[in-house]
Structures are given as structure tokens and as C-alpha cells.
Motif scaffolding. Structure first.
Motif, short mmCIF file in Angstrom:
data_model
loop_
_atom_site.label_atom_id
_atom_site.label_comp_id
_atom_site.label_asym_id
_atom_site.label_seq_id
_atom_site.Cartn_x
_atom_site.Cartn_y
_atom_site.Cartn_z
N ASN A 223 -16.02 18.04 23.97
CA ASN A 223 -16.30 16.63 24.25
C ASN A 223 -17.44 16.57 25.25
O ASN A 223 -17.27 16.92 26.42
N TRP A 224 -18.61 16.16 24.76
CA TRP A 224 -19.76 16.02 25.63
C TRP A 224 -20.06 14.54 25.82
O TRP A 224 -19.28 13.69 25.43
N ASN A 225 -21.22 14.24 26.37
CA ASN A 225 -21.54 12.87 26.73
C ASN A 225 -21.54 11.95 25.52
O ASN A 225 -20.89 10.91 25.50
N ARG A 226 -22.27 12.33 24.49
CA ARG A 226 -22.40 11.48 23.30
C ARG A 226 -21.88 12.14 22.03
O ARG A 226 -21.88 11.52 20.97
N GLN B 128 -23.09 0.60 20.81
CA GLN B 128 -21.82 0.48 20.10
C GLN B 128 -21.89 0.94 18.64
O GLN B 128 -21.06 0.55 17.82
N TRP B 129 -22.87 1.79 18.32
CA TRP B 129 -22.95 2.40 17.01
C TRP B 129 -22.38 3.82 17.08
O TRP B 129 -22.66 4.56 18.01
N MET B 130 -21.59 4.20 16.06
CA MET B 130 -21.01 5.53 15.98
C MET B 130 -21.30 6.14 14.61
O MET B 130 -21.21 5.47 13.58
N LEU B 131 -21.66 7.41 14.63
CA LEU B 131 -21.82 8.18 13.40
C LEU B 131 -20.72 9.23 13.36
O LEU B 131 -20.58 10.03 14.29
N ARG B 132 -19.93 9.22 12.28
CA ARG B 132 -18.79 10.13 12.16
C ARG B 132 -18.96 11.00 10.91
O ARG B 132 -19.27 10.50 9.83
N LEU B 133 -18.72 12.30 11.10
CA LEU B 133 -18.92 13.27 10.03
C LEU B 133 -17.66 14.10 9.84
O LEU B 133 -16.94 14.41 10.80
N LYS B 134 -17.40 14.48 8.60
CA LYS B 134 -16.28 15.38 8.28
C LYS B 134 -16.69 16.29 7.14
O LYS B 134 -17.20 15.83 6.12
N GLY B 135 -16.49 17.58 7.32
CA GLY B 135 -16.76 18.55 6.27
C GLY B 135 -15.53 19.39 5.98
O GLY B 135 -14.84 19.83 6.90
N LEU B 136 -15.24 19.61 4.70
CA LEU B 136 -14.07 20.38 4.28
C LEU B 136 -14.49 21.48 3.31
O LEU B 136 -15.32 21.26 2.43
N TYR B 137 -13.88 22.65 3.48
CA TYR B 137 -14.10 23.76 2.56
C TYR B 137 -12.79 24.49 2.35
O TYR B 137 -12.06 24.80 3.30
N GLY B 138 -12.46 24.78 1.11
CA GLY B 138 -11.32 25.60 0.77
C GLY B 138 -11.70 26.57 -0.33
O GLY B 138 -12.37 26.19 -1.31
N ALA C 164 -20.38 3.27 11.99
CA ALA C 164 -19.54 2.15 12.41
C ALA C 164 -20.19 1.41 13.56
O ALA C 164 -20.93 1.98 14.36
N ARG C 165 -19.89 0.13 13.66
CA ARG C 165 -20.40 -0.73 14.73
C ARG C 165 -19.27 -1.59 15.26
O ARG C 165 -18.51 -2.18 14.49
N SER C 166 -19.14 -1.64 16.60
CA SER C 166 -18.10 -2.43 17.26
C SER C 166 -18.71 -3.66 17.91
O SER C 166 -19.83 -3.61 18.45
N PHE C 167 -17.97 -4.76 17.89
CA PHE C 167 -18.39 -6.01 18.51
C PHE C 167 -17.23 -6.55 19.33
O PHE C 167 -16.06 -6.36 18.99
N THR C 168 -17.55 -7.27 20.39
CA THR C 168 -16.55 -7.97 21.20
C THR C 168 -17.03 -9.39 21.42
O THR C 168 -18.11 -9.62 22.00
N LEU C 169 -16.27 -10.36 20.94
CA LEU C 169 -16.60 -11.78 21.07
C LEU C 169 -15.43 -12.49 21.73
O LEU C 169 -14.44 -12.83 21.09
N LEU D 84 -11.95 -11.77 20.71
CA LEU D 84 -12.01 -11.24 19.36
C LEU D 84 -12.72 -9.89 19.37
O LEU D 84 -13.80 -9.74 19.95
N THR D 85 -12.10 -8.89 18.75
CA THR D 85 -12.74 -7.58 18.59
C THR D 85 -12.97 -7.34 17.11
O THR D 85 -12.13 -7.66 16.27
N LEU D 86 -14.12 -6.77 16.81
CA LEU D 86 -14.51 -6.56 15.43
C LEU D 86 -15.14 -5.19 15.29
O LEU D 86 -15.98 -4.80 16.11
N GLU D 87 -14.72 -4.45 14.27
CA GLU D 87 -15.36 -3.18 13.94
C GLU D 87 -15.60 -3.14 12.45
O GLU D 87 -14.70 -3.37 11.65
N THR D 88 -16.83 -2.83 12.07
CA THR D 88 -17.19 -2.69 10.68
C THR D 88 -17.72 -1.28 10.44
O THR D 88 -18.24 -0.64 11.37
#
Length: 793
Positions: A637-640, A685-695, A736-741, A744-748
Motif C-alpha cells: 500500500n503506497w501513496n496512490r 476522485q478517479w480510481m483505476l482498478r485492475l485484475k489479472g487471473l491465470y490458471g 470509477a469516479r466518486s461524487f459527494t453532493l 448524497l454519495t454517488l459512485e459510477t
């Protein structure tokens, strides 16, 4: 000096008041919070005391405590059932206010290295929990569709060759070797879309979960009747202070979660409904495939008095699945030695399935004090599965021979019907007690009684007619083959189990758990005794060393019984003996490495094989085997940037007794499994999420069709589990992008599943086409885009 007794009493009272006021002016105040080091949740009624004094306090229901203390040097001792007792030196000066927040490590984590997943984390828990990052990644993992089962496939010891299915294997075990407990009650096959062999969805709504514990081996005596892993799911309580709600949706389903106060407690309810079938209709992808499911689940909790709580939990789920009616027909014309040959072949298919699951449970917990805890659960579970399959293959050929002035007609009509009905009903009473005998010694004991009622019916009918007809002579030659099979199991039986665990904190950093378990199943008259030992040692320089050994039994399911009646000669429980050693090492403050080696020795196994994507078993204890391997896990777990890499090496084999082939791979033997998970904070509030699988691929039993001397086709199977499916490779990505109004909290988010569009193979099947059998590759899902949104208010 004093003229009366009254004057003497008043003088003494005045002197006592002065001394008490002086003491209070010199005293210090000790205040703080006791919490779980892994989850950050407060520990209610934890005991805080000063060693060799009578001073101390008990935390409140939130884990908060406050008491006064005279100046001096002390040893502060903090203890709680199920947690490591902690001691630390404390120096107090007069008039100080000392705030001391204390983290205790759960003994389940110290002993077994359990993976703890906490989907909902409060702001206070985020500040102290070392799970907040990992849990956030698991909950929002691309391609998970809010399914906890799909997310855990990236963790050490877990393998799968299908990211769109909720089923998984743990360390060479079968998918049914995993025990799933929900709020203390066992559930069976908790999936939606069971009929689809290459896709399923867990019935659990992740937004309702408080905590999920995953133990991949070496679990203690409180858990039984499974040989590989434990998934212990605990639902959270609703918000007792105010009403709130959350709406979630993606391209497969929409859900609503509502919670709030009720008199004396809180409620929490979640509802989900799929609309995948409507998407398929709009896209025109499949006119006959219909997939629909829903579930409603929740909890009502009521605090009767401090330390006493009554809760009612429920889950109801339902599925409708249909694939048909579907008719495929072909008409074509050929020349055979100058003769016109007209051929028609058709395939009519109609498959339908209906499923329901219900779980109702009442739980009563009584925390007497920080040394004694009791929990009683009464639960009822039922499951209904109805599956109907109908296949009709029809082949006709017509030719006219002008020399003989005759018409020749050949035909083959094959019909196969299968109906499977399953009803499972269980009623269980379960009672557990924890005693903290001393701050360093704890006894945990419990028992349960479960009434089990199965009703399983499997009817199979085959009709096969073939022949020819010379129309001009009006004579017919026909051969007919009719076969049927019927299986009926209707046991009414019960299971009884009990256990005792002795937990010792031998010295400050050395822990031991010695337990024994008894399981009795009336249907096969099987009594099993399971001794188990777990030990862990925390070094002063960081690493945690663990070791575990034990016997683990698993009673047969309804599909594995040899006889449909009670008998001591019936199929007995399978057995595995676990040997596990591991080390968990914090390389840096933000990087942790974990290595775990294991050896599972199986005997009394029920042999399984994979034929054309379907699992078949021998219904007898005719095999032995082993599963050996090494799991590697590193997280950072680093800064970003945060994430983890998990790799597993496995060698799992079994030997059918009396089989000259010797040891062959188990169908769960995936030699190499690799997963990579990464979260990248892009900013704003932008996040990039990655997942890789190998079997590297699972074994299967190969086959081929050969033509006999009388022009009949016969399917010949090779050696069991001697083939191996191609490797499974998949990359998923989500932005993903998070918003706070205001409130109201919104994540798309937008995600792509199987980004590289890999053609992963699920199984091989055979299809009859152009007078011969051809092998068909059953592929898993191609590249799939998905869009989702979550709104909280």
C-alpha cells in the motif's frame, strides 16, 4: 477535645471529605477505546485493569472506557474473549488526562491466518483498520458484480478456471469441500443461476455484510463437516440512529438497501433483482435463453438490555431459468453415385429450471462480562431445485433409385428426457459458550443438533428408434432401443456434533489452540472424532510463524450415498489430515509477505471425474489421495497505488483402490494459479482498478467416438482425468469516479471484463453433424462491457 460523639462524627466526615478532594485533585484520568486490530471495530465490554491492583474498568458497548487512576507506575492489562491479551507499561502523573486507544489481535487471525474481509467500514474504523484498503479492493474489484465468491478467487489458496462462476476450489479440494456459514447457520450451494454450468452468482448481498472470514485450511475444532475451507459470513446491524438507503445497479442487476432504527434496535433490508434477460432481448442475442433471479435478505436486531441481544436474520432467493424451446433444422441435397439424396436433420431442445432458497434464523447473545459469552442460534433452511431437460434428435434421408424404381427412406429418432427434483430441509439448534478463565486462558465449547430431510428424485428416459422403409413395397425394418433409470432418495435423519477448544497464551508471544470435535450422522451410522492443534509465535522483530495439524471429516451429500436408506454399510465420511506451516513477514511498514506450505492426506475419498463438463462420482469410499502445495502472497500500500500478488503451486492426486493406473490427478489439480490486483488513485476522485487471473488448467477425462463394425457409433473414454484443459487467462479493468453532493454519495464506474477477449475453454462436448460426431469447444464468456452506479442517501 470533642464534647460529644456527634462532634467527633462531623470532624471525621470533614477530614475524609478533605482527603478525598485532595486525592481527586492528584488523580489522573485514563480514557480511550479498545478495538479489533484487523477490522477497527470497537470491542464491547473488554476488560481494562491495572495488574496487582483492584483498579480497572469494563468498556461500554462501543469499546470506550474511562476511569481515574492515582499517580504512579503501572502495568495495564487489556483482555477480551477471542483476542490476544495485551500488557503495557504506564506512567501516570497527577492531574493528567491520558488518552490510550488499544488494539487487540483476534486469536483466529493469530492461529489460522484467516483472511478477514469487511465490506462496510466506518470512518472511525478506517483510521485504525489495516483491512480498509484490502476490503475496498475486494468489494469494488472489476468483474465481481458485487459477488463475494468471485472476489475471493484472487486470494491465496483459491483456484478457479471460470471468473464468471461463484464456485471455486481451495488447495486441491472439490467445490463442495467448502463450508459456508451465514450468521452461524450452514447454507448449501448458495448460488443463483445453478443450471448454467459456466456461470453462477452468490445469493449474498455484499452491501449487507459486516465481515467475511476465509480460512483455507487448519481451522479449529469449532468448524466441522468439511475438509478444505471455511467461509464465515456475518451480517451487520442496521443504523440505530437514522434512516439511510443505497441504490446500486449494473448491467446485470439492480439493488436497494435500506436501514434505520426501530424501537429497541435497528433493521437492515436488501433487495436485488436481475434484468439480464431483458438486456438479452433488447440486444437480440438469444431469443430462447431466459435468466432471472431475485433475493431479499436482512436482519432485525434488538438490544434487550446491556449485554443481551436478540436478532432475526432471513434470506429468500429465487431463480427462473429456461433455454428453449429451441429448434435447429437443416435440409440439404447431395449426389450419391449420381443419385439425388435429400437429408433432413433437426435438434429440438427445451431446458427449464426453478430454484428457491430460504434461511430463517433467531440468535440470542448474552455477554455476561469480559470473561463469559454465550450465543444460541435456532435456524431453518430449505432449498428447492427443479430441473427439466428434453432433447430430441431427428434424422431422415430420402433417395430415389430410377433403375429399381424405388424410393428408399432411412431415419433415426432419438429422445432423451431428464427430470431432477431436490428438496432439502434442515432445522438446527446451536449453542456456544466462551469462558475466559484467566487473561491468558480461554475455553470455547459448543454443540448442535440438526434435523435433515432430503428428497431427491432423478428420472431419466431414452427412446432411440432407427430403420428404413422401402416405400414401394410398404415394408418396414425398425430397431428400437428404450432405456430408463430412476433414482429416489428420501432420507430423514439427523446430525449431532460437539467440540471443545482450549486456547492458551503461553507467554506474551506464543499461542496454542488444542481442540477436539465429535460428529455423528445417523443416516450412515458414522461417528468421527477430530483432534486438532494450532500454534503461532509472534517474534519481536515482526514475523508471525504458524503451524496446524488436524483431522477433518466430511459426510456424504445426497448425490454421494450408495444406498437410499439408513445403513452402516452406506457411504462413509471422507477424511483429510492437514499439515500446515506458514510465516507472515512485514517487509516494510506498507508491504507484507506471506508464505504457507501445506500437505493434505486424503483417505476414504469418493472418486470424481469430469466428463463433458459434468461431474460424476463413484458413490463409494474407493479412493485415497493427497494435495500438496505452496501459497505465496505479497501485498503493498503506497501513496496512490495498492494491491497484491497471489501465486499458488499445487500437486493434487488420487488413487482409486484396486486401479492399476495408480495415482492420477484430481479434477481440482490446477498446478499453477496466479492473480494480480491493483488499485491506482488517478486523482480528483478517479480510481483505476485492475485484475489479472491465470490458471494452468484443470484435468478432464478425454473421449472419442469410433464406428463399430455394424456402423454404430460408440463413445470411448480415455484414462480418468488424463486430459487437461487449456490455461485460463483473463484481465479485467474498471475506472470509477466518486461524487459527494451534500448528504448524497454517488459512485459510477465503467469496466471491461476479459479485456483481451481471451477464448477460455470451459469443457469439451460432442455434437452429431453430417453423419459423424464432432468435438465442440464450450467457451467461457468473451469480452463484456459493464456499467454500474451506486447512490447512497
Amino acid at each position: 477535645m470533642f464534647k460529644s460523639k456527634t462532634q467527633l462524627i462531623f470532624a471525621l466526615f470533614f477530614l475524609f471529605s478533605v482527603l478525598s478532594e485532595t486525592d481527586s485533585l492528584c488523580a489522573a484520568e485514563l480514557t480511550g477505546r479498545v478495538y479489533d486490530q484487523k477490522t477497527g471495530q470497537g470491542l464491547p465490554y473488554a476488560n481494562i485493569s491495572l495488574v496487582n491492583t483492584q483498579r480497572g474498568a469494563a468498556a461500554d458497548k462501543h469499546g470506550n472506557y474511562t476511569f481515574t487512576i492515582a499517580p504512579g507506575s503501572y502495568v495495564l492489562q487489556i483482555s477480551m474473549m477471542g483476542y490476544q491479551t495485551s500488557e503495557q507499561a504506564l506512567s501516570v502523573q497527577s492531574g493528567n488526562v491520558i488518552e490510550l486507544n488499544i488494539a487487540l489481535m483476534p486469536t483466529t487471525y493469530l492461529m489460522q491466518g484467516v483472511t478477514i474481509i469487511q465490506p462496510k467500514i466506518t470512518e472511525q474504523e478506517k483510521s485504525v483498520s489495516n483491512l480498509s484498503v484490502e476490503s475496498k479492493k475486494i468489494v469494488n474489484m472489476p468483474g465481481s458484480f458485487g459477488d463475494i465468491y468471485r472476489s475471493v478467487k484472487t486470494l491465496p489458496g483459491v483456484s478457479s478456471n471460470n471468473g464468471m462462476s461463484s464456485e471455486f476450489n481451495v488447495r486441491g479440494g472439490m467445490v463442495d469441500e467448502n463450508l459456508v456459514i451465514v450468521n452461524g447457520a450452514q447454507v448449501y450451494r448458495p448460488f443463483h443461476v445453478k443450471e448454467a454450468p459456466n456461470a453462477s452468482v452468490a445469493i449474498f448481498n455484499m452491501d449487507l455484510l459486516k465481515k467475511v472470514d476465509l480460512i483455507t485450511g487448519g481451522f479449529t475444532a469449532r468448524y466441522g463437516d468439511k475438509m478444505s475451507s471455511i467461509m464465515n459470513i456475518e451480517y451487520r446491524e442496521g443504523n440505530p440512529d437514522r434512516f439511510s438507503a443505497q441504490v446500486d445497479g449494473n448491467m446485470m442487476e439492480v439493488g436497494l438497501v435500506a436501514e434505520g432504527p426501530i424501537p429497541g434496535g435497528s433493521f437492515l433490508i436488501g433487495v436485488r433483482k436481475s434484468y439480464l434477460q431483458y438486456i438479452l432481448d433488447v440486444l437480440g442475442e438469444d431469443d430462447v435463453l431466459k435468466i432471472g433471479f431475485y433475493d431479499i435478505q436482512g436482519q432485525f436486531a434488538n438490544t434487550l438490555s446491556p449485554g443481551k441481544k436478540l436478532a432475526f436474520q432471513f434470506i429468500h432467493s429465487g431463480d427462473n431459468y429456461s433455454d428453449g424451446p429451441n429448434l435447429n433444422s437443416e435440409h440439404y441435397h447431395d449426389l450419391y453415385y449420381g443419385l439425388d439424396v435429400y437429408t433432413t436433420q433437426s435438434h429440438f431442445r427445451d431446458n427449464r429450471a426453478l430454484y428457491h432458497n430460504n434461511l430463517f434464523a433467531f440468535s440470542y447473545t448474552h455477554t455476561f462480562n469480559s470473561q463469559c459469552f454465550m450465543k444460541t442460534i435456532a435456524s431453518y433452511y430449505d432449498e428447492l431445485d427443479n430441473e427439466d431437460e428434453f432433447d430430441n434428435y431427428n434424422w431422415e434421408q430420402y433417395l430415389y433409385h430410377p433403375q429399381y424404381k424405388r424410393s428408399f427412406y432411412y431415419y433415426n429418432n432419438y429422445k432423451e428426457t431428464q427430470n431432477r427434483d431436490l428438496v432439502v430441509k434442515t432445522s438446527e439448534i446451536k449453542h456456544d459458550v466462551n469462558f475466559k478463565i484467566t487473561p491468558f486462558h480461554e475455553i470455547v465449547t459448543g454443540f448442535s443438533y440438526k434435523d435433515i430431510r432430503y428428497k431427491y428424485t432423478n428420472n431419466w428416459d431414452v427412446y432411440n428408434a432407427w430403420g428404413n422403409n422401402e416405400r414401394s413395397l410398404a415394408d418396414t425394418t425398425q430397431e428400437l432401443y428404450i432405456d430408463s433409470d430412476s433414482q429416489h432418495i428420501k432420507p430423514v435423519s439427523y446430525k449431532v456434533d460437539g467440540y471443545v477448544e482450549d486456547n492458551w497464551q503461553i507467554v506474551n508471544n506464543l499461542f496454542a489452540n488444542v481442540g477436539i470435535r465429535m460428529d455423528y450422522f445417523r443416516f450412515n451410522r458414522d461417528l468421527d472424532i477430530s483432534p486438532r492443534i494450532n500454534m503461532s509465535y509472534i517474534t519481536n522483530w515482526g514475523p508471525i510463524f504458524r503451524a496446524a495439524w488436524g483431522y477433518y471429516y466430511q459426510s456424504p451429500s445426497y448425490k454421494e450415498f450408495k444406498y437410499a436408506y439408513e445403513s452402516s454399510d452406506n457411504t462413509q465420511a471422507q477424511r483429510a489430515i492437514h499439515h500446515i506451516i506458514s510465516v507472515e513477514y512485514p517487509l516494510y511498514s506498507n508491504v507484507t509477505l506471506k508464505l504457507e506450505a501445506y500437505d493434505k492426506e486424503y483417505d476414504r475419498l469418493i472418486a470424481y471425474e469430469n466428463r463433458n463438463g459434468r461431474l460424476n462420482n463413484s458413490r463409494t469410499n474407493d479412493s485415497k489421495g493427497y494435495a500438496r502445495g505452496l501459497d505465496f502472497f505479497i501485498s503493498g500500500n503506497w501513496n496512490r497505488v495498492s494491491g497484491w500478488i497471489s501465486y499458488g503451486f499445487l500437486d493434487a492426486k488420487e488413487d482409486s483402490l484396486g486401479n492399476i493406473a495408480g495415482y492420477i490427478p484430481r479434477i481440482s489439480d490446477q498446478r499453477h494459479t496466479l492473480s494480480i490486483v491493483a488499485d491506482i488513485n488517478i486523482g480528483h476522485q478517479w480510481m483505476l482498478r485492475l485484475k489479472g487471473l491465470y490458471g494452468s488448467g484443470y484435468p478432464y477425462t478425454p473421449s472419442q467416438f469410433v464406428q463399430t463394425t455394424d456402423d454404430e457409433w460408440q463413445q470411448i473414454y480415455g484414462q480418468r482425468n488424463s486430459g487437461r484443459l487449456p490455461s485460463y487467462q483473463r484481465i479485467d479493468v474498471r475506472i470509477a469516479r466518486s461524487f459527494t453532493l451534500k448528504r448524497l454519495t454517488l459512485e459510477t464506474y465503467l469496466e471491461v471484463i476479459n479485456l483481451l477477449d481471451r477464448e477460455n475453454v470451459f469443457a469439451y462436448e460432442w455434437d452429431y453433424n453430417d453423419d459423424r460426431w464432432e468435438r465442440v469447444v464450450v467457451k467461457l464468456f468473451p469480452r463484456i462491457p459493464n456499467f454500474g452506479m451506486s447512490i447512497g442517501f
